[in-house]
Structures are given as structure tokens and as C-alpha cells.
Motif scaffolding. Structure first.
Motif, PDB file in Angstrom:
ATOM      1  N   GLN A   1       5.650  -6.284 -33.509  1.00 33.48           N
ATOM      2  CA  GLN A   1       6.853  -7.104 -33.438  1.00 33.48           C
ATOM      3  C   GLN A   1       7.454  -6.961 -32.040  1.00 33.48           C
ATOM      4  O   GLN A   1       7.724  -5.861 -31.585  1.00 33.48           O
ATOM      5  N   THR A   2       7.641  -8.095 -31.393  1.00 36.22           N
ATOM      6  CA  THR A   2       8.082  -8.105 -30.001  1.00 36.22           C
ATOM      7  C   THR A   2       9.359  -8.920 -29.870  1.00 36.22           C
ATOM      8  O   THR A   2       9.492  -9.987 -30.479  1.00 36.22           O
TER       9      THR A   2
ATOM     10  N   SER B   1       2.565 -12.627 -23.762  1.00 37.06           N
ATOM     11  CA  SER B   1       1.714 -13.589 -24.454  1.00 37.06           C
ATOM     12  C   SER B   1       1.705 -13.287 -25.947  1.00 37.06           C
ATOM     13  O   SER B   1       1.998 -12.165 -26.368  1.00 37.06           O
ATOM     14  N   ARG B   2       1.361 -14.288 -26.714  1.00 36.19           N
ATOM     15  CA  ARG B   2       1.284 -14.111 -28.170  1.00 36.19           C
ATOM     16  C   ARG B   2       0.260 -13.052 -28.562  1.00 36.19           C
ATOM     17  O   ARG B   2       0.308 -12.522 -29.665  1.00 36.19           O
ATOM     18  N   HIS B   3      -0.670 -12.757 -27.651  1.00 38.16           N
ATOM     19  CA  HIS B   3      -1.753 -11.820 -27.960  1.00 38.16           C
ATOM     20  C   HIS B   3      -1.452 -10.404 -27.479  1.00 38.16           C
ATOM     21  O   HIS B   3      -2.349  -9.555 -27.433  1.00 38.16           O
ATOM     22  N   GLY B   4      -0.211 -10.149 -27.100  1.00 36.72           N
ATOM     23  CA  GLY B   4       0.185  -8.788 -26.780  1.00 36.72           C
ATOM     24  C   GLY B   4       0.070  -8.409 -25.318  1.00 36.72           C
ATOM     25  O   GLY B   4       0.208  -7.225 -24.976  1.00 36.72           O
TER      26      GLY B   4
ATOM     27  N   GLN C   1      11.737 -13.692 -30.598  1.00 32.40           N
ATOM     28  CA  GLN C   1      11.049 -12.671 -31.376  1.00 32.40           C
ATOM     29  C   GLN C   1       9.760 -13.261 -31.922  1.00 32.40           C
ATOM     30  O   GLN C   1       9.734 -14.418 -32.373  1.00 32.40           O
ATOM     31  N   PHE C   2       8.697 -12.470 -31.892  1.00 35.88           N
ATOM     32  CA  PHE C   2       7.421 -12.929 -32.426  1.00 35.88           C
ATOM     33  C   PHE C   2       6.564 -11.708 -32.746  1.00 35.88           C
ATOM     34  O   PHE C   2       6.819 -10.607 -32.267  1.00 35.88           O
ATOM     35  N   LYS C   3       5.541 -11.928 -33.532  1.00 38.16           N
ATOM     36  CA  LYS C   3       4.595 -10.880 -33.876  1.00 38.16           C
ATOM     37  C   LYS C   3       3.303 -11.147 -33.126  1.00 38.16           C
ATOM     38  O   LYS C   3       2.781 -12.266 -33.139  1.00 38.16           O
ATOM     39  N   VAL C   4       2.806 -10.118 -32.460  1.00 31.86           N
ATOM     40  CA  VAL C   4       1.578 -10.253 -31.705  1.00 31.86           C
ATOM     41  C   VAL C   4       0.436 -10.639 -32.646  1.00 31.86           C
ATOM     42  O   VAL C   4       0.285 -10.057 -33.744  1.00 31.86           O
TER      43      VAL C   4
END
Length: 256
Positions: A228-229, A58-61, A249-252
Motif C-alpha cells: 500500500q503506497t 509506478s504501479r509496479h512498485g 493511494q494505490f496498491k502495488v
């Protein structure tokens, strides 16, 4: 998923590293990892038959992944799809342990499974066959179609391989080589899970090719200490050849 190895708080730069194979019937349709339109904070592949998933972020980690527990005697007729549990874990707003305890209360409604859930600060596993929730200390773990770290040959080999690779990461090709290992285990080391000897042989490698069944996708997840995921996923056709490849790739971001 049917094989997951992970390093939790065991690498200086990457607190979460997951390498996994999803094994499934070849005729069961699925979509590669993508951001879901009906749940925009979820990044996951999707089972197009039942609507759930085998592993997601999820975007929230949050992180969640599920393996089936192989034991034909534990079949539950008419049970809901276990892929729904991964979505519930990713959308739950409590910490990992509270989420697992919440899902454990209803786990008997499903066929047997193991569910990993992380919230960025803690990581745990729910084993439905025992009803136990176990929170994990830093280390390197493996999960297949039995309990966490059950020493099946493919689990031991892949977990030890990930451990050896940690100083070289990121190295997607080396991780993929681990997941693509199709070497069957010798008969004396095969588990006895209630299927025929022929099927135990077919299911014993990390990468499976069997009649009508096999490894459908391989995934690598890496999250660094800044949030960074990256998810790198390879999808395989019925012959075990590459069908598609995606990287996200996205940042939590903290929940609102």
C-alpha cells in the motif's frame, strides 16, 4: 528535487519513507502529482516545459527521484532535461541496480545529477559526477545538490528530524514541518558550491524563498509491507503559501 531524506528498510511497518522538497525557478510551469495519460503506470508531478519529472512512482512498485548537482562549472550547453531520466527509470523493466547501470552509461550527456531508483526490493543511487552506482543498505539517508549524505546543514537537520519522527509515523504534519523549515544556516557552515555568498544563504534552508526561485512542492511517500503506497504532495506559490494539495493511494501490482 533539491532535498530528499528517506528511510529505507528502517521502519517496521514502512520499508520506504521519502520526504522531499522540489526547488525550481518560479516561472517554470509544472503540474502537481497525477497519473500520466501518456504513461499510465506513472504517478508523478510534471515539468510542463520539458515534459519530465523530479520524482515519481509506478504501479509496479518502482520509485525514482533526481537532484541536480550544484556546480556552475559543470554546465552542459544544450543538454537534454534531466527530468527524462526519472521517467526512464520508472519505465525500465530491469531491477534497480541494472537500471542505474544502464542509465550511468549515458549520464555524461546530461548536466550533473544524482538519481535514486528503487524497485521495492533494492534501492540505489547513481552519482553522475563520479559515474558510481551505489546500492543502499537499510538506513536513513539524505540527498541534496551534492553527493549522497554530504553533510550540508539542511540535509543533516532534516535527516536527523526524520529519524526522530520514525516512531510517530504516519504523521504528515510533523514531516511537513521539517520540510517547511526556512531557517538559514550560519555563514561558517555554508557550503561553497560556486554561487555567491548571498545565494548560498538563500539556498541553505530546507524550504527556500529567494528572488525568482524557491521551494515549489513538498512530498511525502510511504509504502507499507503489503504494497500500500501513499503520496501526499503540497504545492507552494511564489510567496511560499499553499497553492494546492493532493493525496494519491494505490496498491502495488506486479508487472504483467
Amino acid at each position: 528535487m533539491c532535498l530528499i531524506v528517506l528511510a529505507w528498510q528502517a521502519h517496521e511497518a514502512y520499508p520506504l519513507i521519502v520526504a522531499a522538497n522540489r526547488d525550481e525557478f518560479l516561472n517554470r510551469p509544472a503540474a502537481p502529482a497525477h497519473w500520466w495519460t501518456d504513461a499510465g503506470d506513472i504517478l508523478a508531478g510534471r515539468d510542463l516545459e520539458a515534459g519530465g519529472t523530479w520524482m515519481g512512482l509506478s504501479r509496479h512498485g518502482r520509485f525514482a527521484a533526481l537532484t541536480n548537482y550544484r556546480d556552475p562549472s559543470r554546465h552542459v550547453a544544450g543538454a537534454p532535461s534531466r527530468g527524462a531520466l526519472v521517467r526512464m527509470a520508472l519505465e525500465h523493466d530491469a531491477g534497480a541496480e541494472a537500471t542505474l547501470q544502464h542509465l550511468a552509461s549515458d549520464s555524461a550527456a546530461y548536466a550533473a545529477f544524482n538519481l535514486l531508483v528503487g524497485d521495492g526490493r533494492s534501492l540505489g543511487v547513481l552519482e553522475s559526477t563520479t559515474g558510481r552506482v551505489r546500492m543502499l543498505e537499510p538506513g536513513i539517508y539524505g540527498l541534496s545538490n551534492h553527493l549522497l549524505d554530504t553533510p550540508w546543514p539542511k540535509l543533516k537537520k532534516t535527516r536527523e528530524g526524520l529519524h526522530a519522527l520514525l516512531p510517530r509515523l504516519p504523521d504528515d504534519d510533523a514531516v511537513l514541518a521539517l520540510l517547511r523549515d526556512g531557517t538559514p544556516a550560519p555563514d561558517p557552515h555554508l557550503p561553497d558550491t560556486g554561487v555567491s555568498l548571498e545565494w548560498e544563504r538563500w539556498l541553505s534552508p530546507a524550504f527556500i524563498r529567494a528572488p525568482g526561485y524557491g521551494t515549489r512542492c513538498s512530498s511525502l511517500v510511504m509504502t507499507d509491507r503489503h504494497g500500500q503506497t501513499r503520496l501526499h504532495e503540497w504545492t507552494w506559490d511564489g510567496h511560499g503559501e499553499l497553492r494546492s494539495e493532493v493525496t494519491h493511494q494505490f496498491k502495488v501490482s506486479p508487472p504483467v
